[in-house]
Design a protein around this motif. Structure first.
Motif, PDB file in Angstrom:
ATOM      1  N   LYS A   1      53.242 -36.252 -55.230  1.00  0.00           N
ATOM      2  CA  LYS A   1      53.145 -35.084 -55.790  1.00  0.00           C
ATOM      3  C   LYS A   1      52.272 -34.046 -55.181  1.00  0.00           C
ATOM      4  O   LYS A   1      50.911 -34.157 -55.146  1.00  0.00           O
TER       5      LYS A   1
ATOM      6  N   THR B   1      53.976 -26.752 -54.003  1.00  0.00           N
ATOM      7  CA  THR B   1      55.016 -26.183 -53.217  1.00  0.00           C
ATOM      8  C   THR B   1      54.478 -24.869 -52.569  1.00  0.00           C
ATOM      9  O   THR B   1      55.290 -24.271 -52.046  1.00  0.00           O
ATOM     10  N   LYS B   2      53.279 -24.352 -53.068  1.00  0.00           N
ATOM     11  CA  LYS B   2      52.747 -23.150 -52.264  1.00  0.00           C
ATOM     12  C   LYS B   2      51.531 -23.670 -51.844  1.00  0.00           C
ATOM     13  O   LYS B   2      50.608 -24.088 -52.185  1.00  0.00           O
TER      14      LYS B   2
ATOM     15  N   PRO C   1      57.299 -31.998 -46.787  1.00  0.00           N
ATOM     16  CA  PRO C   1      57.286 -31.628 -48.063  1.00  0.00           C
ATOM     17  C   PRO C   1      57.773 -30.189 -48.255  1.00  0.00           C
ATOM     18  O   PRO C   1      57.551 -29.124 -47.319  1.00  0.00           O
ATOM     19  N   LYS C   2      58.527 -29.801 -49.296  1.00  0.00           N
ATOM     20  CA  LYS C   2      58.868 -28.345 -49.416  1.00  0.00           C
ATOM     21  C   LYS C   2      57.785 -27.511 -49.612  1.00  0.00           C
ATOM     22  O   LYS C   2      56.759 -27.868 -50.225  1.00  0.00           O
ATOM     23  N   GLY C   3      57.843 -26.517 -48.886  1.00  0.00           N
ATOM     24  CA  GLY C   3      56.677 -25.205 -48.874  1.00  0.00           C
ATOM     25  C   GLY C   3      55.594 -25.549 -47.803  1.00  0.00           C
ATOM     26  O   GLY C   3      54.809 -24.738 -47.812  1.00  0.00           O
TER      27      GLY C   3
ATOM     28  N   GLU D   1      58.078 -22.380 -42.274  1.00  0.00           N
ATOM     29  CA  GLU D   1      57.845 -22.961 -43.504  1.00  0.00           C
ATOM     30  C   GLU D   1      58.913 -23.724 -43.775  1.00  0.00           C
ATOM     31  O   GLU D   1      60.208 -23.454 -43.603  1.00  0.00           O
TER      32      GLU D   1
ATOM     33  N   LYS E   1      61.572 -25.013 -46.072  1.00  0.00           N
ATOM     34  CA  LYS E   1      62.352 -24.808 -47.463  1.00  0.00           C
ATOM     35  C   LYS E   1      63.322 -25.495 -47.737  1.00  0.00           C
ATOM     36  O   LYS E   1      63.704 -26.562 -47.035  1.00  0.00           O
ATOM     37  N   ARG E   2      64.013 -25.494 -48.748  1.00  0.00           N
ATOM     38  CA  ARG E   2      64.904 -26.403 -49.199  1.00  0.00           C
ATOM     39  C   ARG E   2      66.248 -26.665 -48.101  1.00  0.00           C
ATOM     40  O   ARG E   2      66.380 -27.626 -48.084  1.00  0.00           O
TER      41      ARG E   2
END
Length: 313
Positions: free
Chosen positions: A202, A205-206, A222-224, A304, A306-307
């Protein structure tokens, strides 16, 4: 008839000038071909050679092995009247030794040291430059406190990065062992391998950041996550770097050195073709390069995750 003769004379003079230019514009490249830095030097050499092949300037190159040799002796033996510029050396102590010789011709050293000399430009993939770029991203994000988690056993790899962070970040920096509860203006810096990075179940995401050593080809992020790195690894426009990698597949650290060598050649070429040049600015394979006087400044590109993939910042 007279015009024809004059044209022939002009063509002959141009051809003669081309021969003279080639004879006088040799670039000497001094890198180790054996020893502990040989693999890095070989990657840099491949980048230089590929960029040189793509160039239309046709400037002769001469490579000399510096392993276990005194730099002063290397210069005395290999610098001639046709040597217009030197690329190298690579090791810090060798750059220091070269500066002490007070070279009379321009040098593009491939590392940075505290000593300075007007004729010696110092160019490197400095962790300090990477830190500065990432700190600018954090500043834009409004971060005023950074938590740092380091992978056990890899602390030495990120030591320079962490030291630069403590020196340059104006607010609070805390080294922790686990992901804390982050507030709106907190940031999390993860320093370690890609495998370690992806073990976190966990993550926010920012405001999460990493060093470029965490990035591996075709491995997830990891996203973000935000990081700063050599743009030639992510942009298809640098076909010379991509071609070197296709012909000599390697890991990301050495692929970065392909880009480093190619940019080193581009810089050297500008000074050989126009010795009077003082200021240069270009978007290079290793980032935005600015040369003012005898100082080189490099700003890597930041990204960055991103998805749908990486996005340039």
């Amino acid at each position: 008839m007279l015009n024809i003769m004059n044209n022939k004379k002009r063509m002959f003079c141009c051809a003669l000038m081309g021969v003279v230019f080639q004879a006088q514009a040799e670039v000497l490249v001094i890198l180790p071909e054996s020893g502990p830095m040989a693999r890095a030097a070989e990657s840099i050499k491949l980048g230089i050679v590929k960029a040189h092949e793509a160039s239309k300037a046709n400037i002769p190159l001469k490579f000399v092995n510096t392993d276990q040799k005194n730099i002063s002796d290397v210069l005395k033996k290999n610098v001639t009247k046709s040597t217009n510029l030197i690329i190298g050396p690579l090791a810090r102590q060798e750059v220091e030794s070269l500066i002490q010789t007070n070279p009379k011709i321009p040098v593009l050293a491939l590392n940075e040291v505290a000593s300075k000399n007007f004729n010696v430009l110092q160019y490197s993939l400095s962790k300090d430059q990477d830190t500065s770029a990432l700190l600018n991203v954090m500043k834009k994000d409004g971060v005023n406190r950074i938590y740092v988690i380091r992978e056990k056993g890899t602390e030495a790899e990120s030591l320079t990065f962490v030291n630069a962070l403590f020196k340059k970040f104006p607010e609070e920096v805390q080294v922790v062992d686990a992901v804390p509860n982050l507030k709106s203006k907190d940031g999390l810096l993860l320093l370690g391998s890609n495998t370690w990075l992806n073990q976190f179940k966990k993550l926010p995401t920012k405001h999460i950041y990493a060093q470029a050593i965490s990035v591996e080809q075709q491995k997830p992020l990891p996203k973000g996550l935000k990081f700063c790195d050599v743009p030639a690894l992510y942009l298809e426009k640098w076909q010379d770097v991509a071609q070197v990698h296709r012909e000599n597949p390697t890991t990301m650290p050495y692929k970065r050195l392909y880009a480093f060598g190619a940019d080193a050649w581009f810089i050297a070429e500008q000074f050989v073709l126009n010795p009077a040049v003082k200021d240069i600015k270009f978007n290079g394979r290793t980032g935005q390069i600015t040369i003012i006087g005898n100082q080189i400044y490099r700003v890597p590109q930041c990204y960055e995750q991103k998805r749908k993939g990486l996005s340039a910042l």
